[in-house]
Design a protein around this motif. Sequence first.
Motif, mmCIF file in Angstrom:
data_model
loop_
_atom_site.group_PDB
_atom_site.id
_atom_site.type_symbol
_atom_site.label_atom_id
_atom_site.label_comp_id
_atom_site.label_asym_id
_atom_site.label_seq_id
_atom_site.Cartn_x
_atom_site.Cartn_y
_atom_site.Cartn_z
ATOM 1 N N PRO A 166 0.813 -1.223 0.000
ATOM 2 C CA PRO A 166 0.000 0.000 0.000
ATOM 3 C C PRO A 166 0.845 1.272 0.000
ATOM 4 O O PRO A 166 0.473 2.268 -0.638
ATOM 5 C CB PRO A 166 -0.820 -0.094 1.292
ATOM 6 C CG PRO A 166 -0.191 -1.148 2.118
ATOM 7 C CD PRO A 166 0.619 -2.023 1.217
ATOM 8 N N LYS A 167 1.996 1.225 0.672
ATOM 9 C CA LYS A 167 2.827 2.441 0.740
ATOM 10 C C LYS A 167 3.404 2.770 -0.625
ATOM 11 O O LYS A 167 3.469 3.929 -1.032
ATOM 12 C CB LYS A 167 3.959 2.248 1.751
ATOM 13 C CG LYS A 167 3.434 2.345 3.163
ATOM 14 C CD LYS A 167 4.510 2.700 4.151
ATOM 15 C CE LYS A 167 3.867 2.891 5.506
ATOM 16 N NZ LYS A 167 4.493 2.130 6.553
ATOM 17 N N MET A 170 0.812 4.475 -2.659
ATOM 18 C CA MET A 170 0.625 5.856 -2.223
ATOM 19 C C MET A 170 1.769 6.755 -2.719
ATOM 20 O O MET A 170 1.537 7.826 -3.282
ATOM 21 C CB MET A 170 0.599 5.826 -0.699
ATOM 22 C CG MET A 170 0.159 7.056 -0.056
ATOM 23 S SD MET A 170 0.741 6.963 1.633
ATOM 24 C CE MET A 170 2.389 7.554 1.428
ATOM 25 N N LEU A 171 3.010 6.279 -2.534
ATOM 26 C CA LEU A 171 4.169 7.099 -2.929
ATOM 27 C C LEU A 171 4.207 7.338 -4.441
ATOM 28 O O LEU A 171 4.532 8.427 -4.912
ATOM 29 C CB LEU A 171 5.474 6.426 -2.479
ATOM 30 C CG LEU A 171 5.686 6.380 -0.954
ATOM 31 C CD1 LEU A 171 6.901 5.546 -0.599
ATOM 32 C CD2 LEU A 171 5.841 7.812 -0.404
ATOM 33 N N THR A 172 3.850 6.288 -5.193
ATOM 34 C CA THR A 172 3.853 6.422 -6.659
ATOM 35 C C THR A 172 2.836 7.474 -7.092
ATOM 36 O O THR A 172 3.102 8.301 -7.972
ATOM 37 C CB THR A 172 3.516 5.070 -7.343
ATOM 38 O OG1 THR A 172 4.211 4.030 -6.675
ATOM 39 C CG2 THR A 172 3.866 5.066 -8.804
ATOM 40 N N LEU A 173 1.681 7.460 -6.448
ATOM 41 C CA LEU A 173 0.633 8.427 -6.797
ATOM 42 C C LEU A 173 1.082 9.845 -6.434
ATOM 43 O O LEU A 173 0.950 10.785 -7.236
ATOM 44 C CB LEU A 173 -0.667 8.068 -6.057
ATOM 45 C CG LEU A 173 -1.833 9.033 -6.247
ATOM 46 C CD1 LEU A 173 -2.268 9.086 -7.709
ATOM 47 C CD2 LEU A 173 -3.032 8.629 -5.380
ATOM 48 N N GLU A 174 1.633 9.964 -5.231
ATOM 49 C CA GLU A 174 2.054 11.291 -4.764
ATOM 50 C C GLU A 174 3.091 11.893 -5.722
ATOM 51 O O GLU A 174 3.001 13.050 -6.116
ATOM 52 C CB GLU A 174 2.643 11.161 -3.351
ATOM 53 C CG GLU A 174 2.903 12.489 -2.689
ATOM 54 C CD GLU A 174 3.444 12.331 -1.266
ATOM 55 O OE1 GLU A 174 3.939 11.236 -0.930
ATOM 56 O OE2 GLU A 174 3.370 13.312 -0.516
ATOM 57 N N LYS A 175 4.031 11.047 -6.141
ATOM 58 C CA LYS A 175 5.097 11.532 -7.029
ATOM 59 C C LYS A 175 4.520 11.959 -8.392
ATOM 60 O O LYS A 175 4.866 13.025 -8.914
ATOM 61 C CB LYS A 175 6.120 10.406 -7.208
ATOM 62 C CG LYS A 175 7.358 10.830 -7.918
ATOM 63 C CD LYS A 175 8.493 9.842 -7.703
ATOM 64 C CE LYS A 175 9.627 10.197 -8.634
ATOM 65 N NZ LYS A 175 10.050 9.103 -9.462
ATOM 66 N N LEU A 176 3.635 11.129 -8.918
ATOM 67 C CA LEU A 176 3.057 11.424 -10.241
ATOM 68 C C LEU A 176 2.282 12.745 -10.237
ATOM 69 O O LEU A 176 2.256 13.467 -11.240
ATOM 70 C CB LEU A 176 2.125 10.272 -10.655
ATOM 71 C CG LEU A 176 1.425 10.390 -12.001
ATOM 72 C CD1 LEU A 176 2.424 10.192 -13.137
ATOM 73 C CD2 LEU A 176 0.311 9.358 -12.139
ATOM 74 N N CYS A 177 1.666 13.056 -9.078
ATOM 75 C CA CYS A 177 0.752 14.212 -9.044
ATOM 76 C C CYS A 177 1.387 15.473 -8.453
ATOM 77 O O CYS A 177 0.666 16.445 -8.203
ATOM 78 C CB CYS A 177 -0.497 13.850 -8.239
ATOM 79 S SG CYS A 177 -1.367 12.463 -8.944
ATOM 80 N N GLU A 178 2.688 15.434 -8.260
ATOM 81 C CA GLU A 178 3.381 16.594 -7.687
ATOM 82 C C GLU A 178 3.004 17.886 -8.418
ATOM 83 O O GLU A 178 3.051 17.932 -9.655
ATOM 84 C CB GLU A 178 4.892 16.377 -7.823
ATOM 85 C CG GLU A 178 5.650 16.536 -6.505
ATOM 86 C CD GLU A 178 7.066 16.003 -6.657
ATOM 87 O OE1 GLU A 178 7.498 15.262 -5.783
ATOM 88 O OE2 GLU A 178 7.698 16.332 -7.696
ATOM 89 N N GLY A 179 2.610 18.912 -7.677
ATOM 90 C CA GLY A 179 2.321 20.215 -8.283
ATOM 91 C C GLY A 179 0.920 20.337 -8.874
ATOM 92 O O GLY A 179 0.567 21.387 -9.389
ATOM 93 N N LYS A 180 0.123 19.270 -8.811
ATOM 94 C CA LYS A 180 -1.220 19.356 -9.412
ATOM 95 C C LYS A 180 -2.209 20.001 -8.427
ATOM 96 O O LYS A 180 -2.082 19.851 -7.209
ATOM 97 C CB LYS A 180 -1.725 17.950 -9.795
ATOM 98 C CG LYS A 180 -0.925 17.305 -10.898
ATOM 99 C CD LYS A 180 -1.076 18.051 -12.212
ATOM 100 C CE LYS A 180 -0.094 17.529 -13.252
ATOM 101 N NZ LYS A 180 0.107 18.419 -14.380
#
Length: 625
Positions: A166-167, A170-180
Motif C-alpha cells: 500500500p505504501k 501511495m508514494l507512486t501516486l504522490e510523485k506522479l501528481c506533484e504540483g497538481k
Amino acid sequence: KHWNNPSSFDLQHSLTMAKRDFSEISDTCKWELPDYEPWSPVSEKSNPLTRDIDKASPNHIVRLLAACDAQMFQKETGTTYQTLFSDSVLQTMLEVARTVEQILRDPEDSLVVLSGCGTSGRLAFLTASCFNRALRDRQQNTVYSYIIAGGDRALLTSQEASEDDPKLGMLTLEKLCEGKRHVLFIGISCGLSAPFVAGQLDFCLKHPDIYTPVLVGFNPVTQAREETMPGYSLTFREVVQRMEEQRGQRAFIINPAVGPEAISGSSRMKGGSATKIILETVLAAAHTAAFTNTHITRSVLLDMMRGYERVYSVTYSHSDQIATLLQTAGLSLQCGGRVCYLSWGSLGLVGLIDASECIPTFGADYEDIRGFISGGYQDVDNIEGDLTSLGSQFCIAHEDFVSLVLPTLSDRDTVLLLYTCHDDVGDVEKMAHRVREKTSNLHSLYHGLQGDTTADIIGLLCSSVLNITWPSSSTVHMQWELSSKLVLNAVSTGSHILKGKIYRNHMVDLQVTNSKLYHRAIHILQLLSGVSLTQCEKALLKSIYNVEQLTEDITTAGVTTHTLIASRRNRVVPLALVCLLIGCSLSEAESRLESHPVVRDAVEACLTSSQHLTSSPGDQTSTNH
Ligand code: S6P
C-alpha cells in the motif's frame, strides 16, 4: 450475423443456447444465493455454469464463456447485487463523468489518474492511452496518466508482489501528481482487494483539497477484503468504509457485480471487460459533453453500454470460428508449439495484454502465447519507453517476431493476425505471405465496416478467418478492442483448458506470488480436498518450504515471506493437494506428479485412488468449512 439485422444472433439467443436446459438456467443465478460459497466474494466464487468446463469440447467451452460473459449485462434481479445497469451504478458513473468533464473544460494543473495491479493496471494504461490520443487528435493537452503496480514492465510480465504494497501505491501516486491542483484518481481493483490501490485511495481521502478518489471493482463493499495489509493500519474494507462516508461528494464507488469468473478468480476476463466498459463509457461521455457543449445524461451512458452489450452478442455470434481458433491454439500448446498474436494498431495492446496474462494465470512460459505489435514500443507509447533491453520477453515488435520466431516457425505453431480496416492492409498481407512460407497454420481476426472487402485477399492465405462487420461509429475502435479481448480471452483460456491446466473451473497450478493468491490457493485446496482450512494452510506451507515438518520459524513468518519463497518454487499447490488427498509425504507427492505431468490428470488420479473420499469433494466443502 450483423447487429442491425433482426435475424441476427442476439443476447437472448445466446443465453438460450448457453442455458439449453433448466439446470443450466438455474446455474446462471445460483451464485447470487446467500449460501453459495458464502466465504468468498463474488470475484473469487466458482461459477456454477463452468464447473465442468475442463471436460468440455471447444464449441462447448465457447458457449460456456458466452454464458459467463452474458452475466455482465444482466439486469438487476432484485437480489442483493447491483449490476452494470442498476440506477445506483449509472448515477455514480454520471457523477464521475461530470467530474471528468469539468477537468476537460479546465485542464490546467489537473490530472485524471487511472491505477491498478495486473490486468487492472494494464486496462488503466490502455484507457489512459486511448483517451490521451483522443485529446491529441483534437489538439488538446493530455490529462490522463496511469499507474501500474510494478511499473511498465508489469504491462508485459507478471509483477504480482507489488500488489501487496500500500505504501508503494501511495508514494507512486504522490510523485506522479506533484504540483497538481486537482486530481481525479480512479483506482481499479476488481476484487476490492489490492493493497496497492487501497493505499492510494486512503491517500486521496487524506488530501481532499486536491484528490477525488473513485473506486472501480466488482464486489459489494461488504465483501471488500478484510485482511490486514503489511505495514499498514487499515484494511481494504476500512478504506472503502471511509469512502462510503464521503460517497457521492468527495468519493465515488462504482461496483456492480458481474458474476463469478469462468475460471475462478481470473479477473482478467469479466473483471477486465467490465472495467473497460465502465471506464470508456464514463470518459467518452465526458469527452462528448466537453467538446460538443452538451449534457451528460443517463441515456447517453445507457446507450453506450447497450452498444457494448451488442459487441458481446455480435462477437459470440461467431462462436464456431472462435471455437476453431481455440482448438487450433490448444493443439499447438499440447504439442509444445507456440501461439503468436500478430497485431496492428490498438488491437496490438489487447493482444500483448492477453498473451502476457497467461504467465501468471496458467503458469505459462512467455513463449507459449506471445503478442507482437506492428510498431513495437512506438505504438505502445508507455511512460518508460522501449523496454527491449530487459530481455527477450520484452521484444514485442513485428521485426522481433521476424528475427526471433519466424525462422523456427512450423505447423505446430499457431499464428493469428489481428487487424482492422483502418490498418495498413498491404503490410498485413506481406506478413501473411512471410508466415505462410513457414506454416499453413495461419488464422485471422478482422474487424471491418459495412461494405468493405479489404480482408478477402488475406483471408485466402489463412486456414481460418473470423471477419466481423460493424456499423460505423465514433467509438467503433473501442468496440473492436472489446470484441478482440473476448475472442483472445476465449482462445488463451480455452487452449489452456485443452492443455489440461484447469481442474473443474479452478486453475490448480497457480503461482502463489502475493497474498490474494496465497489465500486463493488455500481455498482451492479446501474445496478440492474437503479438509479444514488449517490443514490446507499447513499442507501449502510444507509444499512452499519443501519440508515434511513445519518449524516455528515457518509458522510465525508472515504471508509476504511465504509468497517470496513460493515465487521460487514450482507446482506448490498441486503438491499440497496430492499430499492432502493421499495423505502422503511431499516426496511421494512429487513422484506422483511426475508420472502425471498434466495437472488435471494428476488430481483425478489421486481422487480415484484416494481411500478417504466417499463422495465428490465439492459436496464436502460446506460441512467442512
Ligand atoms: C487476474 C490477473 C491479476 C489481477 C491482479 C489485480 O486474472 O492475473 O493480475 O489483475 O491481481 O486484481 P484486482 O482484483 O485488484 O483487480
